[in-house]
Design a protein around this motif. Structure first.
Motif, PDB file in Angstrom:
ATOM      1  N   ASP A 169       0.831  -1.071   0.148  1.00  0.00           N
ATOM      2  CA  ASP A 169      -0.037   0.099   0.070  1.00  0.00           C
ATOM      3  C   ASP A 169       0.817   1.053  -0.106  1.00  0.00           C
ATOM      4  O   ASP A 169       0.661   2.103  -0.859  1.00  0.00           O
ATOM      5  CB  ASP A 169      -0.871  -0.013   1.158  1.00  0.00           C
ATOM      6  CG  ASP A 169      -1.562   1.252   1.245  1.00  0.00           C
ATOM      7  OD1 ASP A 169      -1.983   1.931   0.585  1.00  0.00           O
ATOM      8  OD2 ASP A 169      -2.301   1.578   2.538  1.00  0.00           O
ATOM      9  N   ALA A 170       1.602   1.206   0.998  1.00  0.00           N
ATOM     10  CA  ALA A 170       2.814   2.337   1.008  1.00  0.00           C
ATOM     11  C   ALA A 170       3.654   2.777  -0.165  1.00  0.00           C
ATOM     12  O   ALA A 170       3.907   3.690  -0.389  1.00  0.00           O
ATOM     13  CB  ALA A 170       3.393   2.544   2.302  1.00  0.00           C
ATOM     14  N   ALA A 171       3.786   1.566  -0.672  1.00  0.00           N
ATOM     15  CA  ALA A 171       4.856   1.483  -1.848  1.00  0.00           C
ATOM     16  C   ALA A 171       4.137   2.165  -3.201  1.00  0.00           C
ATOM     17  O   ALA A 171       4.791   2.358  -4.068  1.00  0.00           O
ATOM     18  CB  ALA A 171       5.272   0.292  -2.171  1.00  0.00           C
ATOM     19  N   GLY A 172       2.875   2.403  -2.969  1.00  0.00           N
ATOM     20  CA  GLY A 172       2.301   3.079  -4.025  1.00  0.00           C
ATOM     21  C   GLY A 172       1.554   2.352  -5.045  1.00  0.00           C
ATOM     22  O   GLY A 172       1.139   2.895  -6.164  1.00  0.00           O
ATOM     23  N   PHE A 173       1.373   0.817  -4.784  1.00  0.00           N
ATOM     24  CA  PHE A 173       0.409   0.226  -5.553  1.00  0.00           C
ATOM     25  C   PHE A 173      -1.081   0.418  -5.854  1.00  0.00           C
ATOM     26  O   PHE A 173      -1.580   0.948  -4.710  1.00  0.00           O
ATOM     27  CB  PHE A 173       0.795  -1.374  -5.378  1.00  0.00           C
ATOM     28  CG  PHE A 173       2.212  -1.736  -5.902  1.00  0.00           C
ATOM     29  CD1 PHE A 173       2.434  -2.056  -7.055  1.00  0.00           C
ATOM     30  CD2 PHE A 173       2.885  -1.905  -4.839  1.00  0.00           C
ATOM     31  CE1 PHE A 173       3.759  -2.648  -7.363  1.00  0.00           C
ATOM     32  CE2 PHE A 173       4.334  -2.385  -5.149  1.00  0.00           C
ATOM     33  CZ  PHE A 173       4.577  -2.792  -6.374  1.00  0.00           C
ATOM     34  N   ASP A 174      -1.797   0.817  -6.896  1.00  0.00           N
ATOM     35  CA  ASP A 174      -2.964   0.929  -6.922  1.00  0.00           C
ATOM     36  C   ASP A 174      -3.902   0.076  -6.503  1.00  0.00           C
ATOM     37  O   ASP A 174      -4.724   0.206  -5.827  1.00  0.00           O
ATOM     38  CB  ASP A 174      -3.357   1.547  -8.423  1.00  0.00           C
ATOM     39  CG  ASP A 174      -2.392   2.612  -8.931  1.00  0.00           C
ATOM     40  OD1 ASP A 174      -2.461   4.034  -8.236  1.00  0.00           O
ATOM     41  OD2 ASP A 174      -1.433   2.548  -9.930  1.00  0.00           O
ATOM     42  N   VAL A 175      -3.494  -1.097  -6.949  1.00  0.00           N
ATOM     43  CA  VAL A 175      -4.398  -2.335  -6.594  1.00  0.00           C
ATOM     44  C   VAL A 175      -3.392  -3.271  -6.058  1.00  0.00           C
ATOM     45  O   VAL A 175      -2.236  -3.547  -6.573  1.00  0.00           O
ATOM     46  CB  VAL A 175      -5.047  -2.992  -7.781  1.00  0.00           C
ATOM     47  CG1 VAL A 175      -5.882  -4.141  -7.593  1.00  0.00           C
ATOM     48  CG2 VAL A 175      -5.931  -1.829  -8.664  1.00  0.00           C
ATOM     49  N   VAL A 176      -3.835  -4.050  -4.894  1.00  0.00           N
ATOM     50  CA  VAL A 176      -3.133  -5.466  -4.517  1.00  0.00           C
ATOM     51  C   VAL A 176      -4.010  -6.313  -4.400  1.00  0.00           C
ATOM     52  O   VAL A 176      -4.870  -6.306  -3.579  1.00  0.00           O
ATOM     53  CB  VAL A 176      -2.651  -4.842  -2.918  1.00  0.00           C
ATOM     54  CG1 VAL A 176      -1.628  -6.300  -2.314  1.00  0.00           C
ATOM     55  CG2 VAL A 176      -1.669  -3.970  -2.950  1.00  0.00           C
ATOM     56  N   LEU A 177      -3.570  -7.458  -5.164  1.00  0.00           N
ATOM     57  CA  LEU A 177      -4.369  -8.800  -5.238  1.00  0.00           C
ATOM     58  C   LEU A 177      -3.705  -9.505  -4.077  1.00  0.00           C
ATOM     59  O   LEU A 177      -2.557 -10.157  -4.369  1.00  0.00           O
ATOM     60  CB  LEU A 177      -4.337  -9.168  -6.414  1.00  0.00           C
ATOM     61  CG  LEU A 177      -4.696  -8.159  -7.768  1.00  0.00           C
ATOM     62  CD1 LEU A 177      -4.636  -8.899  -9.080  1.00  0.00           C
ATOM     63  CD2 LEU A 177      -6.234  -8.030  -7.547  1.00  0.00           C
ATOM     64  N   VAL A 178      -4.685 -10.264  -3.238  1.00  0.00           N
ATOM     65  CA  VAL A 178      -4.343 -11.179  -2.390  1.00  0.00           C
ATOM     66  C   VAL A 178      -4.964 -12.535  -2.683  1.00  0.00           C
ATOM     67  O   VAL A 178      -6.119 -12.625  -2.683  1.00  0.00           O
ATOM     68  CB  VAL A 178      -4.781 -10.708  -0.954  1.00  0.00           C
ATOM     69  CG1 VAL A 178      -3.826 -11.673   0.172  1.00  0.00           C
ATOM     70  CG2 VAL A 178      -4.211  -9.207  -0.534  1.00  0.00           C
TER      71      VAL A 178
END
Lengths: 318, 318
Positions: free
Chosen positions: A140-149
């Motif tokens: 999140d903090a690294a700036g990814f717009d979307v994180v798929l888990v």
């Protein structure tokens, strides 16, 4: 130790500039339960709350890896940065065989806008419930717009992942008795978006119909989110753009309804509690070093006292 | 509430005299997280540590219920009192469909020397890890010679059950790709006795051979227990007496080696810790009522602070 050259602030900055190695390093600090973890979390905090966290779950064989890969491609086509976290909570011993379809995921290996990581199942501090939120904080903090888990569909873990995601995708496929499996695993209570993959196969229509019938039974308020049911053939990228659109619709709805902020506060609450409990547990371990817990355990084992009275004594000793 | 006529001491006494209804009532107090729980545990304590706790695990379809039922019959033939606890940790929502073969178990329904109970999966206080040991305390103190704990084979839960049992039986069967499943689920690290059920079917020889090969790889000290591999056709009671004999051998070995006492102390330690953690968590919940945890969560969600700093504040507030 020699790898730990860059200070935390620099690692975070580089990660935010899109340096995959720095992102990987930060997640390793989480996984290794590094002493630097507090510092990492403090450095990440100001950048929190930007990514859309999307959980992807479903029984083995429904095509989770293929679907995840197809979603990554679709998001990349719109210019968004995508993080993927693959969690296998089913084995406490080995790292797990998730993303078995790694070959497919390697399409994205050279794309700097994509970061993919498999996570070992259970760390010392309590596993999935503890490491996954921290790793999500990094992405999140690294700036990814979307994180798929992505997670394997085994009951409890699905529910845990759903608790950590803003939006949960539940994948099904025809010919797997998924209707029953879904009901059993409580899948139907966690899905925000349902995807019937392998929709070109016999039985896809039945899966969709059963799913629709079961969802119709759920009690919902007029303002509640109504989970859509979509069809895909992920291996041919069919229907995948529609899934992306549904995920974006859901994000807009969550923002407007206040559900996004609510969920995030509720997750933060769980996280704080988990960390506090871990800290207290570690104090018990130190008492354990004092042999106090051992003495109490021996008394309980022989029936000289009961576990509640022993727990009282332990807390009093904190 | 009107059912709570008998005081705890009387319930315990009746349970020890073989009254199934009193045993059932005591387990319900555990499951319901009754305010009387402390009193129950204190009353049970002096009678602790007599039962042999035997975990039974394996993938769906290997014949766990049939084998459990056959073991009950075999034990009853020797005059021993047997308790059965069936735990389904796979679903956090429904009570679970374990002991699906309930019809078979009903052979024992009218036998006062047998007590059978299915347990819901996860209670509020932390589920399997919390309620199962308390229920085992009830059955132990009630004077059952053997308590069989049956669970579905899903990774983590197996390991949890193994941690609660004195002896763990791992069931396998031919034709299910069990070799691979077993390795994946870490089954091979928890078994004290291996049973290849449905041994009259094709492939039983292969399962046995694969299992033997895998067990041969395990590092063991000369004094360590060597898990035997037995074959059964539980539906026809074939080989079941040999399993009972192996369980008894194991008990003799555990007593002689000191492993039994070690395991029981270690379990008591886990139990005390779990109860202490639950008590502390409930204090957090009260702080939560004070809105302190909510305020901290909102700060973490917006990035104003990080979860570690928030956890420190929470602990300081205890």
């Amino acid at each position: 130790m020699s790898r730990r050259t860059a200070p935390v602030a620099e690692l975070v900055e580089r990660a935010r500039e899109g340096d995959s190695r720095s992102v990987a390093r930060l997640i390793s600090l989480v996984e290794d339960e590094s002493p630097l973890l507090r510092e990492v979390m403090a450095a990440l905090a100001p950048h929190a709350g930007q990514a859309h966290i999307v959980g992807i779950t479903g029984s083995p064989g429904v095509g989770k890896s293929t679907s995840t890969s197809a979603l990554v491609s679709a998001y990349r086509a719109t210019g968004k940065r995508v993080g993927v976290l693959a969690v296998d909570p089913s084995s406490p011993f080995s790292g797990g065989a998730l993303l078995g379809d790694r070959v497919r995921m390697q399409d994205h290996a050279t794309d700097a806008g994509v970061f993919i990581r498999s996570m070992a199942s259970r760390g010392h501090l309590g596993g999935l419930a503890w490491t996954t939120p921290q790793a999500l904080r990094v992405l999140d903090a690294a700036g990814f717009d979307v994180v798929l888990v992505e997670t394997v569909g085994v009951g409890q873990s699905e529910v845990e992942i759903a608790g950590m995601a803003d939006t949960t995708l539940v994948l099904l496929a025809p010919g797997m008795g998924d209707g029953i499996q879904a009901a059993k695993a409580g899948i139907l209570e966690v899905g925000d978006i349902y995807v019937v993959n392998k929709a070109d196969r016999d039985g896809a229509q039945n899966v969709t119909r059963d799913l629709r019938a079961m969802l119709a039974l759920a009690e919902r308020e007029p303002d509640d989110w109504r989970p859509p049911i979509l069809k895909t053939v992920a291996s041919r990228n069919e229907g995948v753009d529609e899934v992306v659109a549904a995920i974006e619709d859901r994000l807009v709805w969550m923002r407007g309804s206040g559900v996004l902020a609510d969920r995030r506060r509720s997750r933060a609450r769980d996280e704080i509690e988990a960390i506090a409990m871990t800290a207290l547990r570690s104090r018990f371990a130190h008492l354990h070093g004092d042999a106090r817990l051992d003495v109490l355990a021996a008394k309980v084992a022989t029936g000289a006292t009961d576990p509640y009275a022993a727990a009282d004594e332990l807390i009093a000793a904190l």
